[in-house]
Design a protein around this motif. Structure first.
Motif, PDB file in Angstrom:
ATOM      1  N   PRO A   1      -4.886  27.002 -39.060  1.00 15.22           N
ATOM      2  CA  PRO A   1      -4.787  25.771 -38.258  1.00 15.22           C
ATOM      3  C   PRO A   1      -3.492  25.003 -38.520  1.00 15.22           C
ATOM      4  O   PRO A   1      -2.884  24.482 -37.582  1.00 15.22           O
ATOM      5  CB  PRO A   1      -6.010  24.959 -38.705  1.00 15.22           C
ATOM      6  N   LEU A   2      -3.061  24.953 -39.776  1.00 20.30           N
ATOM      7  CA  LEU A   2      -1.814  24.261 -40.095  1.00 20.30           C
ATOM      8  C   LEU A   2      -0.626  25.008 -39.513  1.00 20.30           C
ATOM      9  O   LEU A   2       0.322  24.401 -38.993  1.00 20.30           O
ATOM     10  CB  LEU A   2      -1.663  24.118 -41.607  1.00 20.30           C
ATOM     11  N   ARG A   3      -0.671  26.321 -39.572  1.00 14.12           N
ATOM     12  CA  ARG A   3       0.413  27.124 -38.988  1.00 14.12           C
ATOM     13  C   ARG A   3       0.516  26.865 -37.481  1.00 14.12           C
ATOM     14  O   ARG A   3       1.609  26.748 -36.924  1.00 14.12           O
ATOM     15  CB  ARG A   3       0.170  28.608 -39.263  1.00 14.12           C
ATOM     16  N   GLU A   4      -0.638  26.771 -36.830  1.00 21.95           N
ATOM     17  CA  GLU A   4      -0.639  26.491 -35.389  1.00 21.95           C
ATOM     18  C   GLU A   4      -0.046  25.122 -35.106  1.00 21.95           C
ATOM     19  O   GLU A   4       0.723  24.957 -34.145  1.00 21.95           O
ATOM     20  CB  GLU A   4      -2.074  26.568 -34.851  1.00 21.95           C
ATOM     21  N   ALA A   5      -0.397  24.142 -35.927  1.00 19.01           N
ATOM     22  CA  ALA A   5       0.131  22.790 -35.736  1.00 19.01           C
ATOM     23  C   ALA A   5       1.650  22.777 -35.892  1.00 19.01           C
ATOM     24  O   ALA A   5       2.369  22.140 -35.110  1.00 19.01           O
ATOM     25  CB  ALA A   5      -0.522  21.829 -36.720  1.00 19.01           C
ATOM     26  N   ILE A   6       2.159  23.488 -36.882  1.00 20.70           N
ATOM     27  CA  ILE A   6       3.601  23.551 -37.115  1.00 20.70           C
ATOM     28  C   ILE A   6       4.304  24.239 -35.948  1.00 20.70           C
ATOM     29  O   ILE A   6       5.364  23.791 -35.488  1.00 20.70           O
ATOM     30  CB  ILE A   6       3.890  24.283 -38.443  1.00 20.70           C
ATOM     31  N   ASN A   7       3.713  25.316 -35.456  1.00 20.74           N
ATOM     32  CA  ASN A   7       4.311  26.015 -34.315  1.00 20.74           C
ATOM     33  C   ASN A   7       4.343  25.131 -33.077  1.00 20.74           C
ATOM     34  O   ASN A   7       5.305  25.163 -32.295  1.00 20.74           O
ATOM     35  CB  ASN A   7       3.537  27.300 -34.026  1.00 20.74           C
ATOM     36  N   LEU A   8       3.295  24.354 -32.867  1.00 18.06           N
ATOM     37  CA  LEU A   8       3.260  23.423 -31.739  1.00 18.06           C
ATOM     38  C   LEU A   8       4.368  22.383 -31.857  1.00 18.06           C
ATOM     39  O   LEU A   8       5.055  22.071 -30.881  1.00 18.06           O
ATOM     40  CB  LEU A   8       1.901  22.725 -31.674  1.00 18.06           C
ATOM     41  N   MET A   9       4.535  21.844 -33.056  1.00 16.66           N
ATOM     42  CA  MET A   9       5.601  20.861 -33.257  1.00 16.66           C
ATOM     43  C   MET A   9       6.968  21.472 -32.998  1.00 16.66           C
ATOM     44  O   MET A   9       7.820  20.867 -32.336  1.00 16.66           O
ATOM     45  CB  MET A   9       5.528  20.321 -34.683  1.00 16.66           C
ATOM     46  N   SER A  10       7.194  22.679 -33.511  1.00 12.35           N
ATOM     47  CA  SER A  10       8.492  23.337 -33.350  1.00 12.35           C
ATOM     48  C   SER A  10       8.804  23.607 -31.885  1.00 12.35           C
ATOM     49  O   SER A  10       9.965  23.568 -31.469  1.00 12.35           O
ATOM     50  CB  SER A  10       8.512  24.658 -34.130  1.00 12.35           C
ATOM     51  N   ALA A  11       7.777  23.878 -31.098  1.00 16.49           N
ATOM     52  CA  ALA A  11       7.965  24.190 -29.683  1.00 16.49           C
ATOM     53  C   ALA A  11       8.042  22.950 -28.803  1.00 16.49           C
ATOM     54  O   ALA A  11       8.348  23.054 -27.609  1.00 16.49           O
ATOM     55  CB  ALA A  11       6.837  25.098 -29.199  1.00 16.49           C
ATOM     56  N   ASN A  12       7.766  21.788 -29.359  1.00 19.94           N
ATOM     57  CA  ASN A  12       7.737  20.555 -28.568  1.00 19.94           C
ATOM     58  C   ASN A  12       8.527  19.461 -29.278  1.00 19.94           C
ATOM     59  O   ASN A  12       7.967  18.471 -29.763  1.00 19.94           O
ATOM     60  CB  ASN A  12       6.299  20.101 -28.331  1.00 19.94           C
ATOM     61  N   LEU A  13       9.848  19.664 -29.328  1.00 17.58           N
ATOM     62  CA  LEU A  13      10.711  18.675 -29.967  1.00 17.58           C
ATOM     63  C   LEU A  13      11.246  17.658 -28.963  1.00 17.58           C
ATOM     64  O   LEU A  13      11.392  16.481 -29.275  1.00 17.58           O
ATOM     65  CB  LEU A  13      11.884  19.369 -30.663  1.00 17.58           C
ATOM     66  N   GLU A  14      11.546  18.105 -27.755  1.00 19.87           N
ATOM     67  CA  GLU A  14      12.115  17.202 -26.756  1.00 19.87           C
ATOM     68  C   GLU A  14      11.114  16.145 -26.312  1.00 19.87           C
ATOM     69  O   GLU A  14      11.461  14.976 -26.124  1.00 19.87           O
ATOM     70  CB  GLU A  14      12.597  18.000 -25.544  1.00 19.87           C
ATOM     71  N   GLU A  15       9.879  16.562 -26.142  1.00 19.67           N
ATOM     72  CA  GLU A  15       8.797  15.632 -25.796  1.00 19.67           C
ATOM     73  C   GLU A  15       7.702  15.796 -26.845  1.00 19.67           C
ATOM     74  O   GLU A  15       6.751  16.559 -26.655  1.00 19.67           O
ATOM     75  CB  GLU A  15       8.259  15.912 -24.394  1.00 19.67           C
ATOM     76  N   PRO A  16       7.820  15.090 -27.955  1.00 26.41           N
ATOM     77  CA  PRO A  16       6.876  15.261 -29.065  1.00 26.41           C
ATOM     78  C   PRO A  16       5.429  15.012 -28.643  1.00 26.41           C
ATOM     79  O   PRO A  16       5.140  14.096 -27.866  1.00 26.41           O
ATOM     80  CB  PRO A  16       7.343  14.218 -30.091  1.00 26.41           C
ATOM     81  N   LEU A  17       4.562  15.864 -29.152  1.00 21.28           N
ATOM     82  CA  LEU A  17       3.133  15.702 -28.893  1.00 21.28           C
ATOM     83  C   LEU A  17       2.580  14.586 -29.761  1.00 21.28           C
ATOM     84  O   LEU A  17       3.082  14.326 -30.858  1.00 21.28           O
ATOM     85  CB  LEU A  17       2.393  17.008 -29.205  1.00 21.28           C
ATOM     86  N   SER A  18       1.538  13.954 -29.276  1.00 25.20           N
ATOM     87  CA  SER A  18       0.855  12.956 -30.104  1.00 25.20           C
ATOM     88  C   SER A  18       0.001  13.672 -31.135  1.00 25.20           C
ATOM     89  O   SER A  18      -0.310  14.864 -30.990  1.00 25.20           O
ATOM     90  CB  SER A  18      -0.020  12.054 -29.233  1.00 25.20           C
ATOM     91  N   GLN A  19      -0.386  12.963 -32.154  1.00 23.72           N
ATOM     92  CA  GLN A  19      -1.249  13.556 -33.182  1.00 23.72           C
ATOM     93  C   GLN A  19      -2.598  13.961 -32.604  1.00 23.72           C
ATOM     94  O   GLN A  19      -3.183  14.976 -33.007  1.00 23.72           O
ATOM     95  CB  GLN A  19      -1.425  12.571 -34.338  1.00 23.72           C
ATOM     96  N   ASP A  20      -3.079  13.206 -31.641  1.00 28.87           N
ATOM     97  CA  ASP A  20      -4.349  13.556 -30.982  1.00 28.87           C
ATOM     98  C   ASP A  20      -4.203  14.851 -30.193  1.00 28.87           C
ATOM     99  O   ASP A  20      -5.109  15.703 -30.196  1.00 28.87           O
ATOM    100  CB  ASP A  20      -4.790  12.420 -30.055  1.00 28.87           C
ATOM    101  N   GLN A  21      -3.069  15.021 -29.504  1.00 28.32           N
ATOM    102  CA  GLN A  21      -2.845  16.252 -28.738  1.00 28.32           C
ATOM    103  C   GLN A  21      -2.788  17.462 -29.655  1.00 28.32           C
ATOM    104  O   GLN A  21      -3.375  18.507 -29.365  1.00 28.32           O
ATOM    105  CB  GLN A  21      -1.549  16.137 -27.939  1.00 28.32           C
TER     106      GLN A  21
END
Length: 346
Positions: A235-255
């Motif tokens: 789950p943490l790896r997935e969260a990190i990958n999501l962050m890395s893929a969404n730098l221009e429009e950062p996701l919210s913590q809820d997303q």
């Protein structure tokens, strides 16, 4: 201006060369010796040595190196370039070496040498790690110091090593670090061999910084990601990958929590327990690290970099950047496009 924020462990290595922070360390200086044999691979030797020298650029006086030959006289490399070593091999047993690297090459003769075997056996008894480049592992095997170890050797010499070290595993990898025995079958393997050993001695932050310098093509074209984490949960790896893929429009913590299938609180605990930081802090560090890469290796203007990394304004970006690096992004070195000065006409 001094930085007021420090990068967490996951991204410290990516930025260590640029933060200009004092690198206090309780570790003693690492001492490495290189035994240069006739017709040794100059490229393999310099790849290994350059890794140590680059470590000193990031953390001064981290490594010290000494070159040896059997008699102390000059040695001819595989390229015909003559290298004059610092000392004769017998001196290696009297120095506080952490690692001795036997530098062989394609045309290095595999000849039994009681002097080499004796020195290697003495160093092994003292607890010195031993390594071989190209066919250098043959001399470790001849000295009886590869029994029960894995090793890497150039393909043309694997049979010879397997013959003298019958209870070792001679594999097809480009390099192997097996406890206190290291080996590399190629120049690139020599780089990765020393890099892996330095990580054991001084931690991943240093080796990530070395990679960023010596493997700059990857850092130039590849979007920033954290160092490979082998001990984190999925789950943490997935969260990190999501962050890395969404730098221009950062996701919210809820997303992020929704996409990963965990609660926001659970994600926060995973970051804290496994990365020693918070999701918000990690996301900011990831964006700041990517902004540095873009500033250095692209031609984007300051505002373009800020937008690409999810900052709402150039002023907010500048403030955050300066808090980590101690200077504004406008003062960052730009390597992306260097133009020559126009020639003056007579």
């Amino acid at each position: 201006m001094r930085p007021t924020r420090h990068f967490s462990d996951a991204l410290h290595g990516h930025n260590s060369r640029f933060t200009h922070q004092a690198h206090a360390t309780t570790r003693a200086q690492t001492h490495v010796g290189f035994l240069l044999l006739e017709h040794f691979s100059l490229l393999a030797f310099t790849q290994a040595l350059d890794t140590l020298v680059t470590a000193n650029l990031i953390q001064p006086e981290t490594c010290a190196s000494t070159t040896f030959s059997l008699s102390g006289e000059a040695v001819v490399s595989d390229l015909g370039i003559v290298i004059t070593p610092g000392q004769a091999l017998p001196a290696s047993t009297k120095l506080p070496l952490d690692l001795l690297v036997v530098c062989g090459g394609l045309r290095t003769p595999l000849v039994v040498s009681p002097e080499i075997s004796g020195a290697l056996q003495t160093l092994a008894r003292k607890g010195t790690a031993l390594a071989g480049l190209w066919n250098g592992a043959w001399f470790l095997g001849q000295a009886g110091l590869l029994e029960g170890y894995r090793c890497a050797v150039h393909p043309e010499h694997r049979g010879a090593v397997a013959e003298v070290a019958r209870h070792s595993h001679v594999g097809t990898d480009s390099f192997v670090v097996d406890r206190d025995r290291l080996s590399a079958a190629s120049p690139t393997g020599a780089f990765h061999m020393v890099l892996a050993w330095l990580e054991q001695q001084h931690g991943s932050a240093l080796t990530e910084g070395i990679t960023a310098i010596l493997a700059f093509e990857a850092s130039r074209y590849r979007r920033t990601t954290a160092a490979a984490q082998t001990n984190i949960s999925e789950p943490l790896r997935e969260a990190i990958n999501l962050m890395s893929a969404n730098l221009e429009e950062p996701l919210s913590q809820d997303q992020i929590a929704t996409y990963v299938g965990r609660s926001k609180r659970q994600i926060g605990r995973l970051f804290q327990h496994q990365m020693s930081t918070t999701p918000v802090r990690y996301y900011l560090e990831l964006r700041i690290t990517e902004s540095r890469r873009l500033l250095q290796h692209s031609d984007l203007p300051l505002l373009g970099v800020a937008i690409a990394c999810g900052f709402i304004s150039a002023s907010h970006f500048s403030k955050c950047y300066a808090s980590f690096f101690g200077y504004s992004p406008s003062k960052e070195k730009r390597f992306g496009c260097v133009k020559s000065a126009p020639r003056s006409t007579p």
